[in-house]
Motif scaffolding. Structure first.
Motif, PDB file in Angstrom:
ATOM      1  N   PRO A  74     -11.806  -1.590  -7.415  1.00 21.81           N
ATOM      2  CA  PRO A  74     -10.408  -1.474  -7.864  1.00 21.81           C
ATOM      3  C   PRO A  74      -9.411  -1.809  -6.762  1.00 21.81           C
ATOM      4  O   PRO A  74      -8.356  -2.365  -7.022  1.00 21.81           O
ATOM      5  CB  PRO A  74     -10.287  -0.008  -8.300  1.00 21.81           C
ATOM      6  N   ARG A  75      -9.736  -1.437  -5.527  1.00 22.56           N
ATOM      7  CA  ARG A  75      -8.820  -1.676  -4.406  1.00 22.56           C
ATOM      8  C   ARG A  75      -9.106  -3.051  -3.817  1.00 22.56           C
ATOM      9  O   ARG A  75     -10.155  -3.283  -3.230  1.00 22.56           O
ATOM     10  CB  ARG A  75      -9.006  -0.593  -3.338  1.00 22.56           C
ATOM     11  N   GLU A  76      -8.163  -3.968  -3.990  1.00 23.38           N
ATOM     12  CA  GLU A  76      -8.370  -5.337  -3.503  1.00 23.38           C
ATOM     13  C   GLU A  76      -7.836  -5.474  -2.085  1.00 23.38           C
ATOM     14  O   GLU A  76      -6.654  -5.264  -1.818  1.00 23.38           O
ATOM     15  CB  GLU A  76      -7.699  -6.354  -4.419  1.00 23.38           C
ATOM     16  N   VAL A  77      -8.731  -5.818  -1.177  1.00 27.24           N
ATOM     17  CA  VAL A  77      -8.409  -5.980   0.239  1.00 27.24           C
ATOM     18  C   VAL A  77      -8.608  -7.450   0.610  1.00 27.24           C
ATOM     19  O   VAL A  77      -9.557  -8.083   0.137  1.00 27.24           O
ATOM     20  CB  VAL A  77      -9.326  -5.080   1.100  1.00 27.24           C
ATOM     21  N   PRO A  78      -7.720  -8.014   1.440  1.00 26.42           N
ATOM     22  CA  PRO A  78      -7.906  -9.410   1.843  1.00 26.42           C
ATOM     23  C   PRO A  78      -9.261  -9.619   2.521  1.00 26.42           C
ATOM     24  O   PRO A  78      -9.677  -8.807   3.357  1.00 26.42           O
ATOM     25  CB  PRO A  78      -6.758  -9.655   2.831  1.00 26.42           C
TER      26      PRO A  78
END
Length: 235
Positions: A74-78
């Motif tokens: 769910p948490r989109e990180v580069p």
């Protein structure tokens, strides 16, 4: 004092990992090394990094599998790929799977830091705009106003065709990120445009550059990633 941004480095070659960690530390980032895909995922959950540097040639799994796991959260990180694999097909696959950028080994510190800054800026823009429809994008003296369907260069309004504007709009929204040819084609011409339509995209891009008075060899706004796609510069 601002808290340091945390960067997770998933890289099994310790000499390269140490090199990156030293460079990040010297530039006020907190670096966390991981030497396998499994360790990288474990440290991702325990440290919640702001960005991930990911090698593809890991000892326990392919880096693309790690990328798929990261993009399934769910948490989109580069995620920036750092790899010795320089084939266009590898780059395109990683970018289409959701990587924010792709840096080929060997690379210089300045280049890596610039890519990191760009990816983090884009991530900050996304966080700030969540739940808010952003209408205006500024790249140097280029302004893209989505609400007015208007592009201005300095004080001069530049007129584009509908598809040319769609391309600029897409690049501006994703400024700093490489967009593959297929990604742009699908979003501008639809899912049935096909990869064989690259020529029409190149023609439109040539028209855009001509109207922006841009020299492709010294791009100020749009950089060509040869064989892969385009990136709107944001620095």
């Amino acid at each position: 004092m601002n808290e340091k941004q945390t960067i997770l480095i998933i890289e099994d070659e310790r000499s390269i990992s140490n090199f990156i960690c030293r460079a990040l530390g010297a530039n006020d980032y907190k670096a966390i090394p991981a030497f396998s895909g499994k360790e990288g995922m474990s440290l991702f959950f325990s440290h919640s990094p702001d960005l991930v540097l990911l090698d593809l040639g890991l000892p326990d799994t392919d880096g693309l599998d790690v990328l798929a796991q990261l993009r399934g959260l769910p948490r989109e990180v580069p995620v920036i790929i750092i790899s010795a694999r320089d084939r266009e097909s590898e780059k395109v696959k990683a970018l289409d799977m959701g990587a924010d950028d792709y840096v080929v080994k060997p690379f210089g510190v300045s280049e890596l830091l610039a890519r990191i800054r760009s990816a983090l800026r884009r991530s900050d823009r996304i966080k700030l705009s969540q739940g808010i429809q952003r209408d205006v994008y500024q790249i140097k003296d280029l302004t893209v106003d989505l609400a007015k369907h208007q592009v201005t260069l300095g004080d001069e309004e530049i007129h584009f065709t509908q598809n040319e504007f769609k391309i600029i709009e897409l690049l501006a929204i994703h400024a700093g990120k490489v967009l593959t040819y297929d990604f742009i084609l699908e979003h501008v011409w639809g899912p049935y445009s096909g990869s064989g339509s690259n020529q029409i995209l190149r023609v439109n891009m040539a028209n855009i550059r001509r109207k922006l008075k841009e020299d492709p060899s010294k791009p100020r706004y749009i950089h060509t990633e040869l064989g892969i796609g385009y990136r709107m510069l944001d620095d």
